[in-house]
Design a protein around this motif. Structure first.
Motif, mmCIF file in Angstrom:
data_model
loop_
_atom_site.group_PDB
_atom_site.id
_atom_site.type_symbol
_atom_site.label_atom_id
_atom_site.label_comp_id
_atom_site.label_asym_id
_atom_site.label_seq_id
_atom_site.Cartn_x
_atom_site.Cartn_y
_atom_site.Cartn_z
ATOM 1 N N ASP D 5 0.801 -1.229 0.000
ATOM 2 C CA ASP D 5 0.000 0.000 0.000
ATOM 3 C C ASP D 5 0.832 1.276 0.000
ATOM 4 O O ASP D 5 0.445 2.278 -0.609
ATOM 5 N N MET D 263 -3.374 12.382 2.753
ATOM 6 C CA MET D 263 -3.075 11.126 3.444
ATOM 7 C C MET D 263 -1.623 11.109 3.931
ATOM 8 O O MET D 263 -1.316 10.590 5.012
ATOM 9 N N LYS D 266 -1.531 13.190 6.978
ATOM 10 C CA LYS D 266 -2.157 12.459 8.078
ATOM 11 C C LYS D 266 -1.199 11.411 8.642
ATOM 12 O O LYS D 266 -1.041 11.276 9.860
ATOM 13 N N GLU D 270 0.390 11.181 12.409
ATOM 14 C CA GLU D 270 -0.046 10.114 13.311
ATOM 15 C C GLU D 270 1.002 9.051 13.609
ATOM 16 O O GLU D 270 0.868 8.292 14.555
ATOM 17 N N CYS D 315 1.741 7.783 -0.536
ATOM 18 C CA CYS D 315 0.287 7.684 -0.570
ATOM 19 C C CYS D 315 -0.202 7.902 -2.004
ATOM 20 O O CYS D 315 0.512 8.462 -2.835
ATOM 21 N N THR D 319 -5.364 5.459 -1.333
ATOM 22 C CA THR D 319 -5.020 5.321 0.079
ATOM 23 C C THR D 319 -6.186 5.814 0.948
ATOM 24 O O THR D 319 -6.588 6.968 0.844
ATOM 25 N N THR D 320 -6.675 4.931 1.791
ATOM 26 C CA THR D 320 -7.814 5.320 2.638
ATOM 27 C C THR D 320 -7.329 5.826 3.990
ATOM 28 O O THR D 320 -6.211 5.534 4.420
ATOM 29 N N GLU D 321 -8.208 6.566 4.641
ATOM 30 C CA GLU D 321 -7.874 6.995 6.002
ATOM 31 C C GLU D 321 -7.642 5.787 6.891
ATOM 32 O O GLU D 321 -6.748 5.794 7.752
ATOM 33 N N ALA D 322 -8.418 4.761 6.668
ATOM 34 C CA ALA D 322 -8.313 3.573 7.520
ATOM 35 C C ALA D 322 -6.943 2.927 7.400
ATOM 36 O O ALA D 322 -6.312 2.538 8.400
ATOM 37 N N VAL D 323 -6.439 2.810 6.155
ATOM 38 C CA VAL D 323 -5.147 2.139 6.000
ATOM 39 C C VAL D 323 -4.018 3.022 6.527
ATOM 40 O O VAL D 323 -3.021 2.520 7.053
ATOM 41 N N GLU D 325 -4.329 4.914 9.118
ATOM 42 C CA GLU D 325 -4.373 4.718 10.574
ATOM 43 C C GLU D 325 -3.776 3.369 10.958
ATOM 44 O O GLU D 325 -3.067 3.243 11.957
ATOM 45 N N GLU D 326 -4.035 2.395 10.116
ATOM 46 C CA GLU D 326 -3.489 1.059 10.366
ATOM 47 C C GLU D 326 -1.962 1.093 10.322
ATOM 48 O O GLU D 326 -1.280 0.553 11.203
#
Lengths: 335, 335, 335, 335
Positions: D5, D263, D266, D270, D315, D319-323, D325-326
């Motif tokens: 990813d 992303m 983000k 994070e 990214c 690329t999703t916010e979820a991935v 965060e993962e």
């Protein structure tokens, strides 16, 4: 007009032994394109010098000979490893890259233009991938661009590391005569695994000619076609072979180189400058401030500042003791 | 060992005027890489010969000089137009294609290797598209590979047609001296729109040297870098310039060529063979059966059969009347 | 706007099986540069098609794939032998010459673009010398540029002659699918001694993709670096592999080719023109006067006249019986 | 199998807007080789994006597009100036050198792969001589290989200095979309004196396609022949044009790039790592010890360490916010 005596070893004409042989070879109609008896005889003499059963060709240009050699050893998606200050890397206007259709040269470190063995090993240990050119050839210069002469053990470490990884080995011997005069044994070259060797005639005191020695028999196939394709299969080839006969048969090849080396040592001893590289062959690379350099130029002497900051004084077969003393005095006078 | 006297005009050595000048240029330390006074003087002499304010360089190889010229005029996705029997097309082992990175040469027809004007016009009239290399340069050989000499009107028709379509023009003058001796005026060349001219020194009776004349000022920019990149910027450049001085100052350049032409005519007149091409310069291209050719070889004379079936006998500055008579008798004896 | 239906087999889009597979491969993050699972699977399918343990790569361009192949087999001072009408020789704007750094292509004769075996043998029997590029590779096209399909014995004669002389063999299979549909067994290719094969996906009804098959293991070394250097190592490689999966797993690869071949035969049967080449694959090369050709163009149909004078009508996976009948009627109406 | 990813922005498939447009373009028989209506429409859209009357071509490969551009601006005896970490210099396996027949690339310094203006000026001020390749082209990357975005003033300083010395200017816009999303105005490009611009489609979320924009009209001549010669004139060109239509007409081109940039920010915010380069586009280049890097790999995530020691997380449109965060959690867990 600045004096060219120490600007390079190619500012001098040809030694009598070379020129006489050229003149002697002028008579009669003989084969062309390397098929003449002069080429055969000169090739034999070079095989004798190297004690090797190798193919020998005579070409007009050392830059071309180096470029053809590297192109023979390395494909466009591969890379040559050479010292970062090597002539092939910095002074041939991209000829190896052009003859090699895009091959690139990766510069390696090492004092006085001798490649550091550990640096070579580190590069050879790098993993290979499709996004960068992997190394396919090692190029060595003997004597080096900064006048140093490789010891045999040093060369063995370098070529053994290269051969172990399947690289071809090229040796730029533009000043091989000076290395030989400094004690390097040319008969050791075949055992080193050198595939292609360029032996300099021009800087050794000949009219323009370089010998290209092909140790690898597979590489020798179609080499004349390769040379012709590269504009380096001379028609009147006798004129590129004859100087070798004159110089090698008489021993002048080594004798003149020894003289040039001695003149460099004499200059180093008398000029009062600090040598920035060991004076092992025919050049002195000295510390000289811009101010003193300018004064020397104003006094009429041409000398080039190298990339490493040293100022280069080259001696040749024609360099006399008198002119060395004259220059040494001029240098001292700039202090 | 076969006799090489008529095998080519490059089997002979250098004329005394060339060799003497080379020897005379040997003394002293002078600039290298074309910056010496010999190059300046030789370039002036060539400018005088052509009555042109052009750049002149001296290189070691005619094949290289042609290849560098075509590469300067034509990109890899373009094409050179040349006679189908031109040296650049059939006798240089792909050097123009390699120096030109893939440019190709389209062969045009025409008697005795002179390009037919109408054939050229027809090719130039073809519509251009992205799936084939369009023409970007015209290459002419004067004198031609079959010994013919272009008339000025013929050349004008060819170069005018090429120039009208934006093509660059290269002239291979490996035997320009012989064309001049046959009546071609070299001072007409600049007016023809030739961009790059290679003037042969080697075949004209010099030690190896060719003059590369750059008429187009834009092309001249960075030409030394172009030459160095191509392995054709000689260090001891004096040796490539000096023979020109000796030959041009003395008039030997034209005189020797006139002699070579006369020898070809004499051979044609005395050998009893049918000439398959006009004997306008220094070669005879004759009808000779394989049987008679073999007998001539058995008699010790080397001569090559050309692609068109003719057998070639080349004369040179060194060709004597006696050897012509000797060969003529040998040829007659094969009948 | 002229109708493009028969102008080429590349004027059509992709077959549903190819496009669906491409869309299906879109999801998720996967390796790039050929390392993804789609490439692995597609390569397996091609190995299955050929029954060969070969390396397979997917590239964007057939012209590039051919050029890379020839550059891998032939050095700049060597030459490729191909049919004089081969795509590599006449329709790729010098790409093989450029990728091959000056290699040239020598055109051989033969009916319907099939190389004549005796002509090949004659060329291979020519003595080799340094003044012309010797042959190093044979390039074959299956099906040929004039729609013919080589028989296996014919191919064996050609490749055996080439291999006996040490040449490499390249096969341009831009329309290999059509040859297979015509009865040629792809499993025979490895036994022929083919070193590099380009299997056309684009003309077979895929989105742009070609498979490059490397039979020779030595050639396979550093092939990804070779591809990257040539601009043919796609990053999102899945999109070049997926169409092969869709087409090969479903049998659509052969089925669509068989359909295209059938449409060419139908057109030949119905249009009333004389076929100038055997209609063995998906093209009709017909006799059509300039007047009738113009009328056909005026009626809205694009068709190209080939170098041999024939007018070409290409069928593809998408060619319907209806459009064939429409064109056939239009052709008949030009009479 | 490691998760791809964040390994690159080319590990993701195509955005719906691109893929839908490709599928929509599949129907019917249309012109090939760039002559179709899709290419015309996509070219118009790119001209609109840049507000320039430029020629636009669609090719398959960014590496090839860069290499073709540099070869168009620079001859083999000349040199490209680029950042020492530029993609053309370090990640294209010598493609620019090969397409440019031996041109070399001189690496310049500058933080975050933005070329330092003073360093450029210093190089341009160096005297030119025949023994080294003089600079002929400047290559810029926007956004840079380390995720930085050049400000307009910075670019103006660089291109003005280059133009003043007669250099051509190439811009590698593989991630131009991300630079635009970061505030760079593409309409400023023509005014900068850029001669050739490569606009990345692949990394912007398309199936493989890159747009090559030719601002210089003289360079545009015979560009299709140049592309064909380089294996980059696609036959089914619609498939390289259609994704641009889908992405540009819908605004998805900028929207997806803005998302990718967001992303990256983000992730930077994070993950707890120190960013070693400004996070101005879609990549995070972070400080990560070998030990923590190994733990991250063991946790299943692929990320590459760059030459400067930073670890790269890219990214993309997908690329999703979820991935994010993962991954951020996974990175934190390596501490």
């Amino acid at each position: 007009m600045l004096r060219q005596d120490f600007a390079s070893d190619n500012t001098h004409g040809a030694a009598p032994e070379a020129l006489d042989a050229l003149v002697a070879a002028n008579a009669g109609a003989v084969d062309s394109y390397g098929e003449d008896g002069y080429c055969a005889r000169a090739a034999d003499l070079i095989r004798g010098l190297l004690d090797a059963d190798a193919e020998v060709r005579f070409v007009a240009s050392g830059t071309a000979a180096n470029a053809i050699s590297l192109a023979a050893l390395c494909r466009p998606f591969e890379r040559v490893l050479a010292h970062a200050e090597a002539h092939v890397a910095v002074a041939e206007t991209g000829a190896p890259n052009a003859f090699g259709h895009g091959l690139t040269i990766r510069g390696l470190p090492g004092a006085s233009a001798r490649i550091d063995s550990e640096a070579l090993k580190a590069v050879l240990a790098e993993p290979e991938h499709a996004h960068a050119q992997p190394p396919a050839a090692l190029s060595l210069t003997q004597a080096t661009e900064y006048g140093a002469v490789y010891g045999l053990d040093h060369l063995r470490r370098l070529t053994a590391a290269a051969k172990a990884k399947g690289l071809g080995v090229h040796m730029d011997g533009a000043r091989l005569a000076n290395a030989i005069a400094a004690g390097f044994d040319p008969k050791a070259i075949p055992g080193l695994g050198v595939d292609l060797l360029v032996v300099g005639g021009t800087k050794a005191g000949m009219t323009p000619t370089e010998a290209l020695v092909i140790f690898d028999k597979a590489l020798a196939r179609r080499f004349d076609a390769r040379l012709k394709n590269a504009g380096q299969l001379p028609s009147k080839s006798r004129f590129y072979a004859a100087p070798w006969i004159g110089m090698l048969e008489s021993g002048a090849y080594q004798r003149h180189a020894a003289h040039a080396n001695a003149m460099a040592r004499k200059l180093a001893a008398e000029c009062g400058l600090k040598a920035l590289h060991p004076v092992e062959s025919n050049g002195l690379f000295a510390e000289l401030s811009p101010e003193r350099h300018k004064r020397l130029t104003d006094a009429g002497w041409l000398a080039f500042r190298c990339d490493d900051g040293s100022v280069r004084f080259m001696c040749a077969w024609a360099t006399t003791e008198a002119v060395v003393e004259e220059l040494a005095a001029a240098i001292r006078a700039t202090a």
